[in-house]
Design a protein around this motif. Sequence first.
Motif, PDB file in Angstrom:
ATOM      1  N   LEU A  94      -5.552  -3.469   4.324  1.00  0.00           N
ATOM      2  CA  LEU A  94      -4.215  -3.428   3.722  1.00  0.00           C
ATOM      3  C   LEU A  94      -3.222  -2.553   4.503  1.00  0.00           C
ATOM      4  O   LEU A  94      -2.064  -2.953   4.688  1.00  0.00           O
ATOM      5  N   PRO A  95      -3.595  -1.343   4.964  1.00  0.00           N
ATOM      6  CA  PRO A  95      -2.597  -0.519   5.672  1.00  0.00           C
ATOM      7  C   PRO A  95      -2.069  -1.154   6.953  1.00  0.00           C
ATOM      8  O   PRO A  95      -1.012  -0.745   7.445  1.00  0.00           O
ATOM      9  N   PHE A 122       1.503  -2.513   6.583  1.00  0.00           N
ATOM     10  CA  PHE A 122       2.638  -1.629   6.319  1.00  0.00           C
ATOM     11  C   PHE A 122       3.472  -1.308   7.551  1.00  0.00           C
ATOM     12  O   PHE A 122       4.700  -1.121   7.429  1.00  0.00           O
ATOM     13  N   LEU A 125       2.999  -5.561  -2.394  1.00  0.00           N
ATOM     14  CA  LEU A 125       1.651  -5.296  -2.902  1.00  0.00           C
ATOM     15  C   LEU A 125       1.638  -5.304  -4.427  1.00  0.00           C
ATOM     16  O   LEU A 125       0.740  -5.881  -5.053  1.00  0.00           O
ATOM     17  N   TRP A 139     -10.412   6.664   1.874  1.00  0.00           N
ATOM     18  CA  TRP A 139      -9.034   7.123   1.730  1.00  0.00           C
ATOM     19  C   TRP A 139      -8.955   8.614   1.439  1.00  0.00           C
ATOM     20  O   TRP A 139      -8.008   9.297   1.875  1.00  0.00           O
ATOM     21  N   VAL A 161      -1.731  -8.833   2.832  1.00  0.00           N
ATOM     22  CA  VAL A 161      -1.640  -8.336   1.455  1.00  0.00           C
ATOM     23  C   VAL A 161      -2.209  -9.368   0.479  1.00  0.00           C
ATOM     24  O   VAL A 161      -2.971  -9.028  -0.442  1.00  0.00           O
ATOM     25  N   ALA A 212      -6.035  -9.673   0.320  1.00  0.00           N
ATOM     26  CA  ALA A 212      -6.773  -8.546  -0.241  1.00  0.00           C
ATOM     27  C   ALA A 212      -7.300  -8.840  -1.634  1.00  0.00           C
ATOM     28  O   ALA A 212      -8.236  -8.174  -2.098  1.00  0.00           O
ATOM     29  N   ALA A 266      -4.113   1.456   0.552  1.00  0.00           N
ATOM     30  CA  ALA A 266      -2.927   0.998   1.272  1.00  0.00           C
ATOM     31  C   ALA A 266      -1.958   2.150   1.531  1.00  0.00           C
ATOM     32  O   ALA A 266      -1.502   2.356   2.671  1.00  0.00           O
ATOM     33  N   TYR A 301      -1.795   4.292   5.155  1.00  0.00           N
ATOM     34  CA  TYR A 301      -0.571   4.243   5.953  1.00  0.00           C
ATOM     35  C   TYR A 301       0.013   5.644   6.132  1.00  0.00           C
ATOM     36  O   TYR A 301       0.563   5.973   7.185  1.00  0.00           O
TER      37      TYR A 301
END
Length: 536
Positions: A133-134, A137, A149, A280, A317, A320, A365, A369
Amino acid sequence: MSEADEASNYSYPVTPRLRSTPATPPISAPPSQIHSPSLSRSPLLAVGDQIEPAGKTPRTSTPRNATPRNLTPRIRTPRFITPLGSPIRKALKLTRLDPQDAWLPITESRNGNAYYAAFHTLCAGIGIQALVLPVAFPILGWAWGIIFLTLTFIWQLYTLYILVQLHENVETGMRYSRYLQLCGVTFGEKLAKWLAFLPLLQLSAGTCVALIIVGGTSMKTFYQITCGATCTSQPLTTVEWYLVFTCAAVVLSQLPNLNSIAGVSLVGAITAVGYCTIIWVVSVAKGRLPGVSYNPVQTDKEGIVRAVDVLNALGIVAFAFRGHNLSLEIQATMPSSEKHPSTVPMWKGVKFAYLIIATCLFPIAIGGYWAYGQLIPSGGMLVALIAFHATDTSRFILGLTSLFVIISAVSSFQIYGMPMFDDLESLYVRRKKKPCPWWLRPLIRAIYGFFMFFIAVAIPFLGSLAGLIGGIALPVTLAYPCFMWLKVKKPKAYGPIWWLNWVLGVLGIILSVLVTASGIYVIADTGIKVSFFDPQ
């Protein structure tokens, strides 16, 4: 005119009754008995009532020479087919099942519940694709990335709600236990095969191939982390690691049906949440990398190339979110009745599962980012963690993360492979009209698993086609459920629900076409490294 109405107009000669003969009281029943599922007794008829054949005079206990008492008109229809009995017919329709369903792995067991639904939905909904996902961005930026998102999350949750509601058709009494079956009823058999067969094949078999690649690569990484640089043993090749993963997946696939893998799905869901959280949290805890920038990527590329980059980011996106192709199958494992439809526990499980999914995807996400910015590698957060923090993060954390990825991939292989097991076994069941023998089911699953291994080894560059393949499968999640709702439920034309489903359905198709076209453009413009039977 119904048979009950004809019976009400059926008349007999009336003779004044004797004073000593009481009038027959009207037949009635409490409302609770109207929905009685038992046909061995009729709460709507008195004990002495008899059903006379058409055209014959009703029998009475009064002698021929006596004056007959006033008779209640007899019906000529079966006991429960009356105006009051129509709710019974409606309830009975809810139990209509295909007898062959009891022989197939998806519907073999129907004792599921909301907990099982949550486990399966979590295991299917969180995957390695969330870690990418990141990557979207840097193209979209903070504002548009978060907006799209959020909108996509709400959009796919609404379409999942539609599928849950369409699983049971109250009018026909049918349960649609498979996505392709519901498509066939809605769009017609021929059109459904054109629209849904290839996307569903990609979402099941294609995901299994991707899981073998991800799981085998993670096994290799786990071995390198735990063994260390001083390890003197000869490591396995990439193909051999793929084979080890496939063997583990095939052994676990011998569990008989979808309900029997509820524990496996629970383990897969826990490990998926675990590695998402570890990645994360570690990335944010280590802080931003030096030179991180959050400005959207500005290039001198032509307008069409810029548009392709944006479409690819939107596709990342949208990709996901997955698992819609399994929602009907998961709901099919639950018992259902008029008073306790399967819709209720299924939606409870889905709501809980997507609450957990949201707590994983949004931090991945946003946090990813924030930590890596435009430096995020195309492989996503797992690659970034190893590339940027392999030296300042303990081997235990890195090894545990890789181990969680392996366990999650093995568990997800089971639930994504189950529709394929079901399809393959149905070929035998429909032809022979009997369940698969004890030796055939393990053989089918072993052949399927090792065929997926062959595809993973033969076409290791399959990940380079993700944009193209994902664009083809996108309508299964975002578009087809909206058109199914319009076709089956028939909301009021030009009403809010009518407009909502038409707009979302058309947007889903347009997004699918654009993402697929951008995938084709990228392949034609940049090319892909084709290396058959040479996984790296």
